[in-house]
Write an enzyme that holds these catalytic residues in place. Structure first.
Site, mmCIF file in Angstrom:
data_model
loop_
_atom_site.group_PDB
_atom_site.id
_atom_site.type_symbol
_atom_site.label_atom_id
_atom_site.label_comp_id
_atom_site.label_asym_id
_atom_site.label_seq_id
_atom_site.Cartn_x
_atom_site.Cartn_y
_atom_site.Cartn_z
ATOM 1 N N LYS A 270 23.794 -53.881 -24.350
ATOM 2 C CA LYS A 270 23.502 -52.736 -23.512
ATOM 3 C C LYS A 270 24.779 -52.235 -23.100
ATOM 4 C CE LYS A 270 18.557 -53.258 -22.791
ATOM 5 N NZ LYS A 270 17.959 -52.063 -23.648
ATOM 6 N N ARG B 57 9.695 -56.392 -29.635
ATOM 7 C CA ARG B 57 8.728 -56.328 -30.938
ATOM 8 C C ARG B 57 8.835 -57.603 -31.654
ATOM 9 N NH1 ARG B 57 11.621 -51.102 -33.208
ATOM 10 N NH2 ARG B 57 11.923 -50.746 -31.215
HETATM 11 N N1 BES Z 1 13.663 -53.154 -23.148
HETATM 12 C C1 BES Z 1 14.214 -52.175 -23.769
HETATM 13 C C2 BES Z 1 13.428 -50.748 -23.457
HETATM 14 C C3 BES Z 1 13.612 -50.205 -22.176
HETATM 15 C C4 BES Z 1 14.288 -49.324 -22.059
HETATM 16 C C5 BES Z 1 12.623 -50.623 -21.094
HETATM 17 C C6 BES Z 1 14.644 -48.544 -20.796
HETATM 18 C C7 BES Z 1 12.825 -49.945 -20.192
HETATM 19 C C8 BES Z 1 13.903 -49.051 -19.650
HETATM 20 C C9 BES Z 1 14.122 -52.772 -25.210
HETATM 21 O O1 BES Z 1 14.154 -53.888 -25.479
HETATM 22 C C10 BES Z 1 14.861 -51.665 -26.064
HETATM 23 O O2 BES Z 1 16.271 -52.231 -25.616
HETATM 24 N N2 BES Z 1 14.536 -50.878 -26.915
HETATM 25 C C11 BES Z 1 15.653 -50.340 -27.647
HETATM 26 C C12 BES Z 1 15.158 -50.081 -29.093
HETATM 27 C C13 BES Z 1 16.168 -49.713 -30.111
HETATM 28 C C14 BES Z 1 17.277 -50.659 -30.138
HETATM 29 C C15 BES Z 1 15.380 -49.567 -31.103
HETATM 30 C C16 BES Z 1 15.878 -48.762 -26.839
HETATM 31 O O3 BES Z 1 14.800 -48.522 -26.631
HETATM 32 O O4 BES Z 1 16.895 -48.416 -27.122
HETATM 33 MN MN MN Z 2 16.189 -54.566 -25.695
#
Ligand code: BES
Ligand code: MN
Ligand code: ZN
Length: 495
Positions: free
Chosen positions: A274, A348
């Site tokens: 990230k 997931r």
């Molecule tokens: N934990 C994150 C989602 C999240 C984002 C929670 C902001 C709380 C606040 C999750 O694991 C994630 O990173 N999801 C990705 C999925 C994508 C790579 C398909 C996302 O939402 O960007």
């Molecule tokens: Mn994630």
């Protein structure tokens, strides 16, 4: 902190503040008259001179200067009586407690306004609102911060309501404590809440309420073929855990509600790392697990006659030489294979094994909770949780439970067309469905592991963390869905 229900003592009780709710159309019930008389008719005169505003959540502080045992009367505007409900009353209660604490008034009483049909519910709203507003996270300062918090809370009510009010107050206290428990977990930094520590916390809860608990270690996960949880854990030096708690509210282990909570104690994104800004908030990526544990705290005390299996797969998501790579293919406990396209879509993957394990332990219907997608924030913002389902009846129960708890949930479509987005050429599924409808495709991915079992998915990525303070909650963990889950357990008991 000590919570009391009393039917008299308003005049003489030595307290810091007394909250008196006033509605536009009324305001002159017995308790109002007691306070008014004690203050030499000041309140009715203020009304007469139009110096009182009953606007919703308006606050006016009155100094009693020795005329009453209490130092200040806080007049709390409640607006129109007809507009009041559980939720608005709870909000107003929160507001008044925030104001009291701002003035360092910590021994606080509230007069039950008697505006709702159900006086138990009314008491619950007041206590819940008060305790949610009272919450703050302790933090790690060298010298402990001096933040005023309630030292006692008294509810005054008419004698005829005493029994209901006592019960409602108890419930409000439990619901608020369960919620604040979840807030604490979400607020704990990743180095203070590792998967092992989360398992310790779960152990405490199980022990406290006489629930059966099992914590699977890596070896067992390998035996079960939990390639989702193990895959995500590969890049972390902290061992993964799979927590499974059984709450047995019935003689037979049947009709079991499975609650599956995402327990990523820190989500760096893994190899698909990230951006740095805001990454710290990913210490809260176990909001689903926190909601489940917070709800168990409530359920363990209320003891409804239902069966629950709570399953929490937990690990960090970190990048190192062993970490999962985009392009890798993993095999889950269900046997289904997944092509990894983005290691940041890790929730997931662990939920896949969590769902399968909950079914193995006898879950007949499933609710999973997860801070799953940033897309949930884009779609619904920070106030509404997204729901996806394969079962009308279960989702109706969840939506009603949420409405009764004053938590906002909105259902998204689960049409089979969306499933096209998560089909892989080389495996059964791929772990991202692209940018379009990200919350839906992520939910449907998890649903693949519910298979035919009735299931509701709750994406709390937007709701489990507050980026600004409101009446109920400071910045940080909100404890979203704790009260909804507790209500669901009570609802299923009666269905
Ligand atoms: N934990 C994150 C989602 C999240 C984002 C929670 C902001 C709380 C606040 C999750 O694991 C994630 O990173 N999801 C990705 C999925 C994508 C790579 C398909 C996302 O939402 O960007
Ligand atoms: Mn994630
Ligand atoms: Zn995540």
């Amino acid at each position: 902190m000590d919570i009391q229900v009393k039917t008299q003592g308003i005049h003489g009780d030595q307290l810091d503040a007394l909250v008196l709710g006033i509605t536009k159309d009324e305001g002159t019930d017995t308790f109002f008259s007691i306070v008014d008389q004690a203050l030499g008719g000041m309140l009715s005169k203020m009304f007469q001179f139009k110096e009182i505003s009953c606007d919703f959540k308006n606050i006016q502080m009155i100094y009693t200067l020795g005329q009453m045992g209490v130092r200040r009367v806080i007049l709390l505007g409640l607006g129109e009586k007809g507009d009041l409900n559980f939720e608005t009353l709870r909000e107003a209660a929160s507001r008044s407690i925030k104001e009291a604490l701002k003035e360092k008034l910590t021994k606080v009483a509230m007069i039950l306004p008697g505006v709702l049909e159900d006086k138990g519910l009314e008491a619950q709203a007041l206590v819940e609102g008060a305790l949610l507003a009272n919450y703050h996270f302790s933090g790690f300062h060298k010298t402990k911060e001096e933040k005023p918090e309630l030292s006692s809370l008294t509810l005054y009510c008419e004698q005829e309501w005493e029994a209901e009010v006592k019960e409602g107050a108890k419930k409000g206290e439990l619901y608020a404590r369960g919620t604040c428990y979840a807030r604490d977990l979400v607020n704990l930094p990743g180095n203070y809440l590792t998967p092992s520590i989360l398992a310790d916390k779960a152990n405490e809860i199980a022990l406290r309420h006489g629930m059966e608990i099992e914590v699977l270690e890596k070896e067992k996960m390998m035996e079960y073929g939990m390639g989702g949880l193990l895959g995500v854990n590969q890049g972390s030096v902290e061992p993964p855990k799979l927590i499974a708690i059984k709450y047995k509210g019935r003689k037979q282990w049947d009709d079991v509600l499975g609650l599956v909570g995402k327990g990523i104690t820190f989500d760096s994104g893994g190899i698909s790392i990230k951006p740095g800004a805001g990454m710290d908030e990913m210490k809260g990526d176990m909001g689903g697990a926190a909601a489940v544990l917070g709800a168990l705290e409530i359920i363990g005390t209320l003891r409804p006659a239902i069966n629950i299996v709570a399953v929490i797969p937990t690990t960090e998501n970190m990048p190192d030489g062993n970490a999962l790579k985009p392009g890798d293919v993993i095999t889950t406990m269900s046997g289904k294979t997944i092509e990894i396209l983005n290691t940041d879509a890790e929730g997931r993957l662990i939920l896949a094994d969590g769902m399968t394990y909950a079914k193995k332990l006898g879950a007949d219907y499933l609710v999973d909770l997860a801070t799953l997608t940033g897309a949930a924030l884009i779609a619904l913002g920070t106030c509404t949780t997204a729901a996806i389902t394969n079962n009308e009846e279960l989702v109706e129960n969840v939506l009603e439970s949420a409405a009764e708890a004053g938590e906002l949930v909105w259902r998204l479509p689960a049409y089979k067309q969306y499933k096209e987005q998560i089909k892989s050429k080389i495996a059964d599924l791929k772990n991202t469905g692209g940018r379009n409808a990200g919350t839906i495709t992520a939910g449907l991915f998890v649903g693949e592991f519910a298979e035919e079992t009735p299931w509701v998915h709750l994406d709390i990525a937007g709701t489990s963390w507050a980026d600004k303070a409101d009446d109920f909650s400071p910045i940080g963990g909100t404890g979203a869905m704790v009260r909804t889950l507790a209500n669901l357990a009570l609802k299923l008991e009666n269905s």
